[in-house]
Design a protein around this motif. Structure first.
Motif: not given
Length: 259
Positions: A18-21, A86-89, A134-142
């Motif tokens: 998600m974070w490109g890491r 996360d992609a659609v968030a 337990r949501p994914g803590v991705g950039p779009n979600t945040i």
């Protein structure tokens, strides 16, 4: 409606992607597709056919690669699901009004993010079938969470009250949209619209004596004449306005002068 569960795959791997890491690919021929192509294909399948239609094989075929090649990008379906969420968030392009939220217009601001969330869920109804406890803590979600919080910023609420207010509105929208999604599912499964269902049972109901239920007997015919089984737009607007009324009481209490 059956539920998938978010966050049950390799949590760190999902976050890295998600974070490109994620670790760079090994040297070799350039990949035919990228991770985002797989995620976009999975979202398209879910949007058009439902979440149960999504499989690693279907997604691989949709982008023209072998199922085994899929796993060089994403380890499994569980991680794929987190990436899809996360992609659609993210707020729709052009809808991120965080910097323009004037606290004096708080009702309009909160109404905007609530309706935006409703539109999102109607666009991606499969999200309703995913447990995000337990949501994914991705950039779009945040980013989406930050955007939602911004509508409550500067109103005199503390951080916990802001978060709980976002949760309250989100839960209301989620429940309201779930009813709409269920209505669509029932129509698809039965081949009968709500209006057809109502007209089918109405002749029998006209023969029933409802005098033992005086309040329902008074209210029911009025409501039935007005909008049958319900007007989701009217119901959503009414409920949202009542929630905003309650938030208004909280804001006034928080900003009242001592004594």
């Amino acid at each position: 409606m059956a539920e998938e569960i978010a966050g049950r795959g390799d949590l760190i791997k999902a976050l890295e992607l998600m974070w490109g890491r994620a670790a760079p690919r090994r040297r070799g021929p350039k990949a035919k597709v990228e991770m985002r192509d797989l995620v976009a294909a999975a979202v398209h399948i879910a949007d058009t056919e439902g979440i149960t239609a999504v499989s690693t094989r279907r997604v691989a075929e949709a982008v023209g690669i072998s199922p085994m090649s899929f796993y060089t990008h994403i380890p499994d379906k569980a991680v794929l699901l987190d990436l899809m969420l996360d992609a659609v968030a993210a707020p729709a392009e052009g809808h991120d009004r965080r910097s323009s939220f004037d606290p004096a217009q708080w009702r309009a601001n909160i109404g905007f993010v609530a309706r935006e969330f409703r539109t999102f869920l109607l666009r991606h109804p499969w999200v309703l079938q995913v447990s995000t406890h337990r949501p994914g803590v991705g950039p779009n979600t945040i980013r989406s969470y930050d955007h939602f919080l911004a509508a409550f910023d500067g109103l005199g609420l503390d951080e916990v009250e802001m978060d709980l207010s976002v949760t309250m509105i989100a839960h209301y929208v989620h429940g309201a949209v779930r009813d709409v999604a269920r209505a669509r599912m029932v129509k698809a499964e039965t081949g009968m619209s709500d209006e057809e269902w109502w007209h089918t049972i109405a002749p029998f109901l006209e023969t029933v004596d409802f005098s033992a239920y005086p309040t329902a007997n008074r209210v029911g015919p009025v409501v039935g004449e007005l909008y049958g089984l319900g007007d989701p737009e009217q119901a959503f607007a009414f409920g949202l306005e009542r929630l905003l009324d309650g938030i208004g009481v909280l804001i006034a209490r928080k900003n009242a002068s001592p004594g």
